[in-house]
Design a protein around this motif. Structure first.
Motif, PDB file in Angstrom:
ATOM      1  N   LYS A  76      -4.589  -6.377  25.995  1.00 52.52           N
ATOM      2  CA  LYS A  76      -5.700  -7.082  25.971  1.00 52.52           C
ATOM      3  C   LYS A  76      -6.947  -6.644  25.985  1.00 52.52           C
ATOM      4  O   LYS A  76      -7.998  -6.878  24.893  1.00 52.52           O
ATOM      5  N   ILE A  77      -6.915  -5.298  26.437  1.00 54.89           N
ATOM      6  CA  ILE A  77      -8.294  -4.497  26.292  1.00 54.89           C
ATOM      7  C   ILE A  77      -8.464  -4.056  25.113  1.00 54.89           C
ATOM      8  O   ILE A  77      -9.666  -4.054  24.428  1.00 54.89           O
ATOM      9  N   LEU A  78      -7.467  -3.597  24.325  1.00 54.62           N
ATOM     10  CA  LEU A  78      -7.634  -3.260  22.876  1.00 54.62           C
ATOM     11  C   LEU A  78      -7.746  -4.275  21.932  1.00 54.62           C
ATOM     12  O   LEU A  78      -7.522  -3.927  20.727  1.00 54.62           O
ATOM     13  N   ASN A  79      -7.477  -5.485  22.382  1.00 55.11           N
ATOM     14  CA  ASN A  79      -7.396  -6.465  21.453  1.00 55.11           C
ATOM     15  C   ASN A  79      -6.210  -6.565  20.634  1.00 55.11           C
ATOM     16  O   ASN A  79      -6.397  -6.874  19.349  1.00 55.11           O
ATOM     17  N   GLN A  80      -5.288  -5.951  21.094  1.00 57.99           N
ATOM     18  CA  GLN A  80      -3.939  -5.697  20.165  1.00 57.99           C
ATOM     19  C   GLN A  80      -3.253  -6.930  19.981  1.00 57.99           C
ATOM     20  O   GLN A  80      -2.446  -7.170  19.167  1.00 57.99           O
ATOM     21  N   ASP A  81      -3.575  -8.251  20.743  1.00 57.03           N
ATOM     22  CA  ASP A  81      -3.121  -9.607  20.294  1.00 57.03           C
ATOM     23  C   ASP A  81      -3.450 -10.064  18.962  1.00 57.03           C
ATOM     24  O   ASP A  81      -2.884 -10.968  18.512  1.00 57.03           O
ATOM     25  N   THR A  82      -4.719  -9.723  18.584  1.00 55.62           N
ATOM     26  CA  THR A  82      -5.464 -10.287  17.583  1.00 55.62           C
ATOM     27  C   THR A  82      -5.517  -9.275  16.268  1.00 55.62           C
ATOM     28  O   THR A  82      -5.719  -8.138  16.588  1.00 55.62           O
ATOM     29  N   LEU A  83      -5.203 -10.037  15.177  1.00 58.24           N
ATOM     30  CA  LEU A  83      -5.241  -9.095  14.003  1.00 58.24           C
ATOM     31  C   LEU A  83      -6.980  -8.910  13.784  1.00 58.24           C
ATOM     32  O   LEU A  83      -7.538  -9.908  13.698  1.00 58.24           O
ATOM     33  N   THR A  84      -7.374  -7.630  13.532  1.00 59.75           N
ATOM     34  CA  THR A  84      -8.690  -7.370  12.970  1.00 59.75           C
ATOM     35  C   THR A  84      -8.950  -7.198  11.840  1.00 59.75           C
ATOM     36  O   THR A  84      -8.138  -6.282  11.122  1.00 59.75           O
ATOM     37  N   ASN A  85      -9.489  -8.133  11.043  1.00 56.34           N
ATOM     38  CA  ASN A  85      -9.740  -7.888   9.477  1.00 56.34           C
ATOM     39  C   ASN A  85     -10.852  -6.973   9.347  1.00 56.34           C
ATOM     40  O   ASN A  85     -12.078  -7.082  10.059  1.00 56.34           O
ATOM     41  N   VAL A  86     -10.898  -5.965   8.441  1.00 52.99           N
ATOM     42  CA  VAL A  86     -12.091  -5.225   8.069  1.00 52.99           C
ATOM     43  C   VAL A  86     -12.272  -5.163   6.549  1.00 52.99           C
ATOM     44  O   VAL A  86     -11.071  -5.305   5.673  1.00 52.99           O
ATOM     45  N   ALA A  87     -13.383  -4.862   6.161  1.00 50.95           N
ATOM     46  CA  ALA A  87     -13.880  -4.709   4.731  1.00 50.95           C
ATOM     47  C   ALA A  87     -14.103  -3.243   4.345  1.00 50.95           C
ATOM     48  O   ALA A  87     -14.156  -2.386   5.186  1.00 50.95           O
ATOM     49  N   LEU A  88     -13.642  -2.881   3.118  1.00 47.82           N
ATOM     50  CA  LEU A  88     -13.821  -1.728   2.396  1.00 47.82           C
ATOM     51  C   LEU A  88     -14.876  -1.492   1.504  1.00 47.82           C
ATOM     52  O   LEU A  88     -14.537  -2.422   0.708  1.00 47.82           O
ATOM     53  N   ILE A  89     -15.736  -0.768   1.475  1.00 50.56           N
ATOM     54  CA  ILE A  89     -16.729  -0.678   0.618  1.00 50.56           C
ATOM     55  C   ILE A  89     -16.641   0.518  -0.158  1.00 50.56           C
ATOM     56  O   ILE A  89     -17.027   1.667   0.340  1.00 50.56           O
ATOM     57  N   GLY A  90     -16.292   0.440  -1.427  1.00 53.66           N
ATOM     58  CA  GLY A  90     -16.383   1.604  -2.505  1.00 53.66           C
ATOM     59  C   GLY A  90     -14.595   2.001  -2.423  1.00 53.66           C
ATOM     60  O   GLY A  90     -14.084   2.481  -1.693  1.00 53.66           O
ATOM     61  N   VAL A  91     -14.140   1.523  -3.786  1.00 52.93           N
ATOM     62  CA  VAL A  91     -12.708   1.719  -3.893  1.00 52.93           C
ATOM     63  C   VAL A  91     -12.284   2.999  -5.001  1.00 52.93           C
ATOM     64  O   VAL A  91     -12.188   2.628  -6.228  1.00 52.93           O
ATOM     65  N   GLY A  92     -13.099   3.926  -4.491  1.00 57.03           N
ATOM     66  CA  GLY A  92     -12.887   5.293  -5.349  1.00 57.03           C
ATOM     67  C   GLY A  92     -11.464   5.934  -4.697  1.00 57.03           C
ATOM     68  O   GLY A  92     -10.554   5.439  -4.305  1.00 57.03           O
ATOM     69  N   ASN A  93     -11.525   7.383  -4.816  1.00 55.91           N
ATOM     70  CA  ASN A  93     -10.405   8.182  -4.307  1.00 55.91           C
ATOM     71  C   ASN A  93     -10.041   7.847  -2.969  1.00 55.91           C
ATOM     72  O   ASN A  93      -8.920   7.680  -2.634  1.00 55.91           O
ATOM     73  N   LEU A  94     -11.168   8.006  -1.996  1.00 54.01           N
ATOM     74  CA  LEU A  94     -10.651   7.961  -0.700  1.00 54.01           C
ATOM     75  C   LEU A  94     -10.602   6.541  -0.304  1.00 54.01           C
ATOM     76  O   LEU A  94      -9.620   6.226   0.643  1.00 54.01           O
ATOM     77  N   GLY A  95     -11.227   5.581  -0.886  1.00 56.04           N
ATOM     78  CA  GLY A  95     -11.126   4.304  -0.641  1.00 56.04           C
ATOM     79  C   GLY A  95      -9.700   3.607  -1.053  1.00 56.04           C
ATOM     80  O   GLY A  95      -9.112   2.799  -0.156  1.00 56.04           O
ATOM     81  N   ARG A  96      -9.432   4.136  -2.023  1.00 61.45           N
ATOM     82  CA  ARG A  96      -7.901   3.761  -2.602  1.00 61.45           C
ATOM     83  C   ARG A  96      -6.796   4.174  -1.566  1.00 61.45           C
ATOM     84  O   ARG A  96      -5.844   3.612  -1.259  1.00 61.45           O
ATOM     85  N   ALA A  97      -6.999   5.412  -1.330  1.00 66.25           N
ATOM     86  CA  ALA A  97      -6.074   6.199  -0.172  1.00 66.25           C
ATOM     87  C   ALA A  97      -6.145   5.279   1.106  1.00 66.25           C
ATOM     88  O   ALA A  97      -4.915   5.158   1.619  1.00 66.25           O
ATOM     89  N   LEU A  98      -7.132   4.705   1.418  1.00 68.55           N
ATOM     90  CA  LEU A  98      -7.083   4.127   2.754  1.00 68.55           C
ATOM     91  C   LEU A  98      -6.613   2.607   2.482  1.00 68.55           C
ATOM     92  O   LEU A  98      -5.956   2.120   3.444  1.00 68.55           O
ATOM     93  N   LEU A  99      -6.767   1.999   1.282  1.00 66.59           N
ATOM     94  CA  LEU A  99      -6.052   0.740   1.007  1.00 66.59           C
ATOM     95  C   LEU A  99      -4.708   0.884   1.072  1.00 66.59           C
ATOM     96  O   LEU A  99      -3.948   0.144   1.559  1.00 66.59           O
ATOM     97  N   ASN A 100      -4.217   2.006   0.484  1.00 69.63           N
ATOM     98  CA  ASN A 100      -2.792   2.371   0.699  1.00 69.63           C
ATOM     99  C   ASN A 100      -2.040   2.380   2.020  1.00 69.63           C
ATOM    100  O   ASN A 100      -0.851   2.391   2.140  1.00 69.63           O
ATOM    101  N   TYR A 101      -3.084   2.918   2.900  1.00 73.66           N
ATOM    102  CA  TYR A 101      -2.292   3.151   4.167  1.00 73.66           C
ATOM    103  C   TYR A 101      -2.291   2.079   5.100  1.00 73.66           C
ATOM    104  O   TYR A 101      -3.363   1.205   5.161  1.00 73.66           O
ATOM    105  N   ASN A 102      -1.133   1.805   5.613  1.00 75.96           N
ATOM    106  CA  ASN A 102      -1.186   0.574   6.139  1.00 75.96           C
ATOM    107  C   ASN A 102      -1.117   0.581   7.645  1.00 75.96           C
ATOM    108  O   ASN A 102      -0.557   0.752   8.570  1.00 75.96           O
ATOM    109  N   PHE A 103      -2.428   0.310   8.052  1.00 78.40           N
ATOM    110  CA  PHE A 103      -2.994   0.200   9.327  1.00 78.40           C
ATOM    111  C   PHE A 103      -2.174  -0.554  10.294  1.00 78.40           C
ATOM    112  O   PHE A 103      -1.918  -0.188  11.518  1.00 78.40           O
ATOM    113  N   LYS A 104      -1.792  -1.581   9.777  1.00 79.38           N
ATOM    114  CA  LYS A 104      -0.991  -2.693  10.605  1.00 79.38           C
ATOM    115  C   LYS A 104       0.137  -2.183  11.384  1.00 79.38           C
ATOM    116  O   LYS A 104       0.480  -2.822  12.290  1.00 79.38           O
TER     117      LYS A 104
END
Ligand SMILES: NC(=O)c1ccc[n+]([C@@H]2O[C@H](COP(=O)([O-])OP(=O)(O)OC[C@H]3O[C@@H](n4cnc5c(N)ncnc54)[C@H](O)[C@@H]3O)[C@@H](O)[C@H]2O)c1
Length: 211
Positions: A76-104
Motif C-alpha cells: 500500500k505504502i509503495l503503491n504496488q497495487d497500482t501500475l505507475t506509467n512513466v514517460a521516457l524523453i530521449g530515445v538514444g543509447n541510454l533511453g533504448r537500454a531503459l526501454l528494453n529493461y522490463n521494470f514491471k
C-alpha cells in the motif's frame, strides 16, 4: 489510506525491505526477525526497528515481524497495487537500454510512452513502447495522466526539455543528464550519475585498503 510522514532515509529503504519480503513470502516464510532482515538488506537492525516504528507496532517482541502483514502494508505504502506509467524523453543509447529493461517484473512501473525529436524513430514502436514526437508531449502526458518522466536527452537539450515537461505537468524527473536542472519547487528531481556512484565506490575501496 492515511499519508504517513516518514524521513527520507527511511523512504529510501522501503523498496529494499519490500523486495526481500517478497522473496521470503515466495519461500513460504511466515515471520522474519529484524536481525535476519538486517543481514539480508545490509541495514543495521536498530535502523530497521526505528524505520518500522514509523508505521506503528508491526512487530512483536520475541516473535519478529509477520511477513504477510508487512507485505500488505508495504504494498500500500509503495503503491504496488497500482501500475505507475512513466514517460521516457530521449530515445538514444541510454533511453533504448531503459526501454528494453522490463521494470514491471520487479516493480509496478512501466514506461508507457517515449519522446524524441528524431523523425527516424518517432511514430515507431520500440521494445513495445510507442515513440512520439516532442510536439505530442503535452497531449500524450495529459491523456495518459503521466506525471513522472525519465530524462535521457543530450545535456544541451536537458533544460529545454525540462521546461517542456514542467509545462506538460510533470512532477517528478529522473535525470540521467549531467546537468543540474532548474524547475519549480513542486517538481522533484532525482539525479542519477554513474560516474559519481563509481567514484564513491572507488573512494570506499581505497579507504578500506587504508584501514
Ligand atoms: N547518468 C548516467 O550514468 C549516464 C550514463 C550515460 C549517459 N548519460 C547521459 O544520458 C544522456 C543520453 O545519453 P545517450 O548516450 O543515450 O545519448 P544519445 O545521443 O544516444 O541519445 C539522445 C537522444 O535524445 C534525442 N534528443 C535530442 N534532443 C532532444 C530534444 N530536444 N527532445 C527530445 N529528444 C531529444 C536524440 O534524438 C537522441 O535520440 C546524455 O545526457 C548523457 O550524458 C548519463
Amino acid at each position: 489510506m492515511e499519508k504517513i510522514k516518514i524521513p527520507k532515509a527511511t523512504a529510501k529503504r522501503l523498496p529494499l525491505y519490500y523486495r526481500y519480503l517478497l522473496i521470503l513470502n515466495e519461500e513460504g516464510k511466515d515471520k522474519v526477525s529484524s536481525t535476519e532482515l538486517s543481514e539480508a538488506v545490509q541495514v543495521d537492525s536498530a535502523s530497521i526497528r526505528r524505520d518500522f516504528s514509523y508505521f506503528g507496532a508491526l512487530g512483536k517482541r520475541g516473535y519478529g515481524y509477520d511477513v504477510k502483514n508487512l507485505l500488505t502494508f508495504f504494498k500500500k505504502i509503495l503503491n504496488q497495487d497500482t501500475l505507475t506509467n512513466v514517460a521516457l524523453i530521449g530515445v538514444g543509447n541510454l533511453g533504448r537500454a531503459l526501454l528494453n529493461y522490463n521494470f514491471k517484473r520487479s516493480n509496478n512501473i512501466r514506461i508507457s510512452c517515449a519522446f524524441d525529436i528524431n523523425k527516424k524513430i518517432t511514430g515507431r514502436i520500440l521494445s513495445g513502447v510507442p515513440v512520439y514526437d516532442m510536439d505530442d508531449l503535452k497531449q500524450q502526458l495529459s491523456d495518459q495522466q503521466i506525471t513522472i518522466a525519465i530524462l535521457t536527452v543530450p545535456s544541451t537539450a536537458a533544460q529545454k526539455t525540462t521546461d517542456e515537461m514542467v509545462d506538460a505537468g510533470v512532477k517528478g524527473i529522473m535525470n540521467f543528464t549531467p546537468i543540474r536542472l532548474s524547475a519549480p519547487a513542486d517538481v522533484r528531481i532525482q539525479n542519477v550519475d554513474l560516474a559519481t556512484e563509481l567514484q564513491t565506490l572507488i573512494y570506499f575501496l581505497d579507504s578500506d585498503k587504508e584501514n
